[in-house]
Design an enzyme around this catalytic site. Structure first.
Site, PDB file in Angstrom:
ATOM      1  N   ARG A  56       0.846  -1.202   0.000  1.00 27.41           N
ATOM      2  CA  ARG A  56       0.000   0.000   0.000  1.00 27.41           C
ATOM      3  C   ARG A  56       0.886   1.260   0.000  1.00 27.41           C
ATOM      4  O   ARG A  56       0.631   2.227  -0.687  1.00 27.41           O
ATOM      5  CB  ARG A  56      -0.897   0.075   1.258  1.00 27.41           C
ATOM      6  CG  ARG A  56      -1.662  -1.154   1.626  1.00 27.41           C
ATOM      7  CD  ARG A  56      -3.083  -1.095   1.094  1.00 27.41           C
ATOM      8  NE  ARG A  56      -3.157  -1.481  -0.295  1.00 27.41           N
ATOM      9  CZ  ARG A  56      -2.976  -2.736  -0.748  1.00 27.41           C
ATOM     10  NH1 ARG A  56      -2.720  -3.722   0.072  1.00 27.41           N
ATOM     11  NH2 ARG A  56      -3.052  -3.002  -2.031  1.00 27.41           N
ATOM     12  N   ASN A  87      -8.483   7.619   6.381  1.00 28.59           N
ATOM     13  CA  ASN A  87      -7.507   7.158   5.387  1.00 28.59           C
ATOM     14  C   ASN A  87      -6.097   7.166   5.955  1.00 28.59           C
ATOM     15  O   ASN A  87      -5.739   8.045   6.733  1.00 28.59           O
ATOM     16  CB  ASN A  87      -7.569   8.042   4.140  1.00 28.59           C
ATOM     17  CG  ASN A  87      -8.936   7.988   3.484  1.00 28.59           C
ATOM     18  OD1 ASN A  87      -9.712   7.069   3.761  1.00 28.59           O
ATOM     19  ND2 ASN A  87      -9.244   8.945   2.644  1.00 28.59           N
ATOM     20  N   ASP A  89      -3.466   7.190   3.855  1.00 28.25           N
ATOM     21  CA  ASP A  89      -2.579   7.860   2.884  1.00 28.25           C
ATOM     22  C   ASP A  89      -2.284   9.277   3.376  1.00 28.25           C
ATOM     23  O   ASP A  89      -2.811   9.718   4.401  1.00 28.25           O
ATOM     24  CB  ASP A  89      -3.219   7.861   1.476  1.00 28.25           C
ATOM     25  CG  ASP A  89      -4.530   8.661   1.424  1.00 28.25           C
ATOM     26  OD1 ASP A  89      -4.537   9.833   1.854  1.00 28.25           O
ATOM     27  OD2 ASP A  89      -5.552   8.121   0.948  1.00 28.25           O
ATOM     28  N   HIS A 104      -7.113   6.160  11.778  1.00 31.25           N
ATOM     29  CA  HIS A 104      -6.678   4.767  11.600  1.00 31.25           C
ATOM     30  C   HIS A 104      -5.186   4.646  11.315  1.00 31.25           C
ATOM     31  O   HIS A 104      -4.752   3.636  10.766  1.00 31.25           O
ATOM     32  CB  HIS A 104      -7.507   4.097  10.485  1.00 31.25           C
ATOM     33  CG  HIS A 104      -8.963   3.947  10.847  1.00 31.25           C
ATOM     34  ND1 HIS A 104      -9.957   3.712   9.923  1.00 31.25           N
ATOM     35  CD2 HIS A 104      -9.581   4.000  12.050  1.00 31.25           C
ATOM     36  CE1 HIS A 104     -11.129   3.635  10.552  1.00 31.25           C
ATOM     37  NE2 HIS A 104     -10.921   3.808  11.841  1.00 31.25           N
ATOM     38  N   GLY A 175     -17.166  10.373   1.280  1.00 31.17           N
ATOM     39  CA  GLY A 175     -16.633   9.083   0.832  1.00 31.17           C
ATOM     40  C   GLY A 175     -16.367   8.055   1.915  1.00 31.17           C
ATOM     41  O   GLY A 175     -15.342   7.388   1.890  1.00 31.17           O
ATOM     42  N   THR A 176     -17.301   7.911   2.831  1.00 28.16           N
ATOM     43  CA  THR A 176     -17.163   6.804   3.792  1.00 28.16           C
ATOM     44  C   THR A 176     -18.492   6.087   3.909  1.00 28.16           C
ATOM     45  O   THR A 176     -19.552   6.720   3.966  1.00 28.16           O
ATOM     46  CB  THR A 176     -16.679   7.273   5.184  1.00 28.16           C
ATOM     47  OG1 THR A 176     -16.844   6.183   6.113  1.00 28.16           O
ATOM     48  CG2 THR A 176     -17.403   8.501   5.706  1.00 28.16           C
ATOM     49  N   SER A 177     -18.438   4.752   3.952  1.00 25.24           N
ATOM     50  CA  SER A 177     -19.677   3.977   4.036  1.00 25.24           C
ATOM     51  C   SER A 177     -20.243   4.007   5.451  1.00 25.24           C
ATOM     52  O   SER A 177     -21.311   3.451   5.690  1.00 25.24           O
ATOM     53  CB  SER A 177     -19.422   2.534   3.591  1.00 25.24           C
ATOM     54  OG  SER A 177     -18.499   1.922   4.478  1.00 25.24           O
TER      55      SER A 177
HETATM   56  P1  OAD Z   1     -15.554   2.048   2.322  1.00 21.31           P
HETATM   57  O1  OAD Z   1     -14.878   1.321   1.208  1.00 21.31           O
HETATM   58  O2  OAD Z   1     -16.331   1.254   3.311  1.00 21.31           O
HETATM   59  O3  OAD Z   1     -16.545   3.146   1.740  1.00 21.31           O
HETATM   60  C1  OAD Z   1     -16.155   3.968   0.688  1.00 21.31           C
HETATM   61  C2  OAD Z   1     -17.279   4.957   0.402  1.00 21.31           C
HETATM   62  O4  OAD Z   1     -16.793   5.833  -0.594  1.00 21.31           O
HETATM   63  C3  OAD Z   1     -18.576   4.319  -0.109  1.00 21.31           C
HETATM   64  O5  OAD Z   1     -19.705   4.885   0.551  1.00 21.31           O
HETATM   65  C4  OAD Z   1     -18.569   4.701  -1.609  1.00 21.31           C
HETATM   66  O6  OAD Z   1     -19.886   4.890  -2.159  1.00 21.31           O
HETATM   67  C5  OAD Z   1     -17.812   6.019  -1.573  1.00 21.31           C
HETATM   68  N1  OAD Z   1     -17.167   6.397  -2.841  1.00 21.31           N
HETATM   69  C6  OAD Z   1     -16.741   5.608  -3.873  1.00 21.31           C
HETATM   70  N2  OAD Z   1     -16.189   6.350  -4.852  1.00 21.31           N
HETATM   71  C7  OAD Z   1     -16.264   7.645  -4.442  1.00 21.31           C
HETATM   72  C8  OAD Z   1     -15.875   8.899  -5.008  1.00 21.31           C
HETATM   73  N3  OAD Z   1     -15.273   8.962  -6.202  1.00 21.31           N
HETATM   74  N4  OAD Z   1     -16.108  10.029  -4.300  1.00 21.31           N
HETATM   75  C9  OAD Z   1     -16.709   9.982  -3.083  1.00 21.31           C
HETATM   76  N5  OAD Z   1     -17.108   8.838  -2.510  1.00 21.31           N
HETATM   77  C10 OAD Z   1     -16.886   7.684  -3.168  1.00 21.31           C
HETATM   78  O7  OAD Z   1     -14.396   2.927   3.042  1.00 21.31           O
HETATM   79  P2  OAD Z   1     -14.393   3.623   4.466  1.00 21.31           P
HETATM   80  O8  OAD Z   1     -15.756   4.015   4.897  1.00 21.31           O
HETATM   81  O9  OAD Z   1     -13.328   4.650   4.443  1.00 21.31           O
HETATM   82  O10 OAD Z   1     -10.156   0.611   8.235  1.00 21.31           O
HETATM   83  O11 OAD Z   1     -13.890   2.433   5.382  1.00 21.31           O
HETATM   84  C11 OAD Z   1     -13.684   2.650   6.744  1.00 21.31           C
HETATM   85  C12 OAD Z   1     -12.571   1.772   7.267  1.00 21.31           C
HETATM   86  O12 OAD Z   1     -12.830   0.420   6.928  1.00 21.31           O
HETATM   87  C13 OAD Z   1     -11.212   2.051   6.644  1.00 21.31           C
HETATM   88  O13 OAD Z   1     -10.525   3.111   7.269  1.00 21.31           O
HETATM   89  C14 OAD Z   1     -10.494   0.750   6.838  1.00 21.31           C
HETATM   90  C15 OAD Z   1     -11.603  -0.181   6.420  1.00 21.31           C
HETATM   91  O14 OAD Z   1     -11.574  -1.462   6.877  1.00 21.31           O
HETATM   92  C16 OAD Z   1      -9.127  -0.154   8.605  1.00 21.31           C
HETATM   93  O15 OAD Z   1      -8.430  -0.772   7.822  1.00 21.31           O
HETATM   94  C17 OAD Z   1      -8.914  -0.195  10.096  1.00 21.31           C
END
Ligand code: OAD
Length: 236
Positions: A56, A87, A89, A104, A175-177
């Protein structure tokens, strides 16, 4: 200046070319979370986990902040902005954001296996030392590990993030689920008076909540739209 707090997730960096976790084709379709992102997985097979994060980390020099990251940074002209990101990054910092809380952890940092949250153990990696190897030692003599908060571990920055959220005049979620706690719970700290904007091309669990004003677009396009709106309320 009004306090603007921006909570970001993997979708923020998707347009920079970094995979999200739960979308189709996302990282959790290619790897088992239990293997690479839990403390138990690390104890079971440290080399696999260290290599997963080495991979990564090696992506970072090849990617650039997207327009969305740049617009987030540019809002510092009008607001007292704090970014709370899930994130790992460094794209917010590279776009110019000055106050970033990493819930995180950070890919470009490494720490000790014995005392991962002891600030004196945390080191910053650089272009000449991008990889962590088995046998690399932290200052306390234990195996050097990625500075990442894995599932099953405490989230040391959550208190600071909750405090910042509780003081927000305006809140933005990009951009977080909102699947992963305690990060997803931060919105509950936002004062009633503060509007909450949500930028995501898809619906997320709380979209139906009347407090969320959903801009159903990607991070860059959504930030263009939101920036126009926020400029109008910057000084009122
Ligand atoms: P997810 O992969 O769960 O969610 C990503 C979100 O971004 C979804 O709601 C998508 O619809 C949205 N998305 C996709 N493309 C996009 C774009 N171009 N612009 C805006 N939004 C977009 O990721 P996170 O919610 O960040 O933790 O996940 C949370 C945590 O789960 C991460 O930090 C990681 C993971 O497991 C650890 O590893 C501890």
């Amino acid at each position: 200046m009004k306090k603007l707090v921006i909570l970001t997730g993997a979708g923020m960096s998707a347009e920079s070319g970094i995979s999200t976790f739960r979308d189709s084709g996302g990282l959790w379709e290619q790897y088992r979370v239990e293997d690479v992102a839990t403390i138990e997985g690390y104890i079971r097979n440290p080399e696999l986990v260290i290599n997963f994060y080495n991979e990564r980390r090696r992506q970072l020099p090849a990617v650039k902040p997207c327009r969305g990251h740049e617009l987030v940074a540019a809002l510092e002209q009008y607001f007292d902005v704090t970014v709370i990101t899930q994130n790992v990054d460094n794209l917010h910092e590279r776009a110019g954001s000055t106050k970033v809380i990493h819930l995180h952890g950070e890919l470009m940092k490494a720490t000790s296996t014995r005392n991962p949250n002891d600030p004196s153990q945390i080191i910053t990696l650089d272009a000449d030392h991008m990889d962590i190897h088995m046998g690399d030692k932290a200052a306390d003599g234990s195996q050097l590990r990625p500075f990442i908060v894995w599932f099953g571990e405490a989230v040391p920055e959550i208190e600071r993030a909750a405090e910042v959220s509780s003081e927000a005049d305006i809140y933005v979620v990009i951009g977080t689920s909102l699947n992963v706690y305690p990060a997803a719970g931060l919105v509950q700290f936002v004062p009633e008076r503060a509007p909450i904007y949500l930028i995501d091309p898809k619906d997320v669990p709380w979209t139906a909540n009347h407090r969320f004003r959903h801009i159903k677009k990607g991070a860059s396009e959504g930030m263009e739209e939101l920036t126009k709106m926020l400029k109008l309320i910057a000084e009122d």
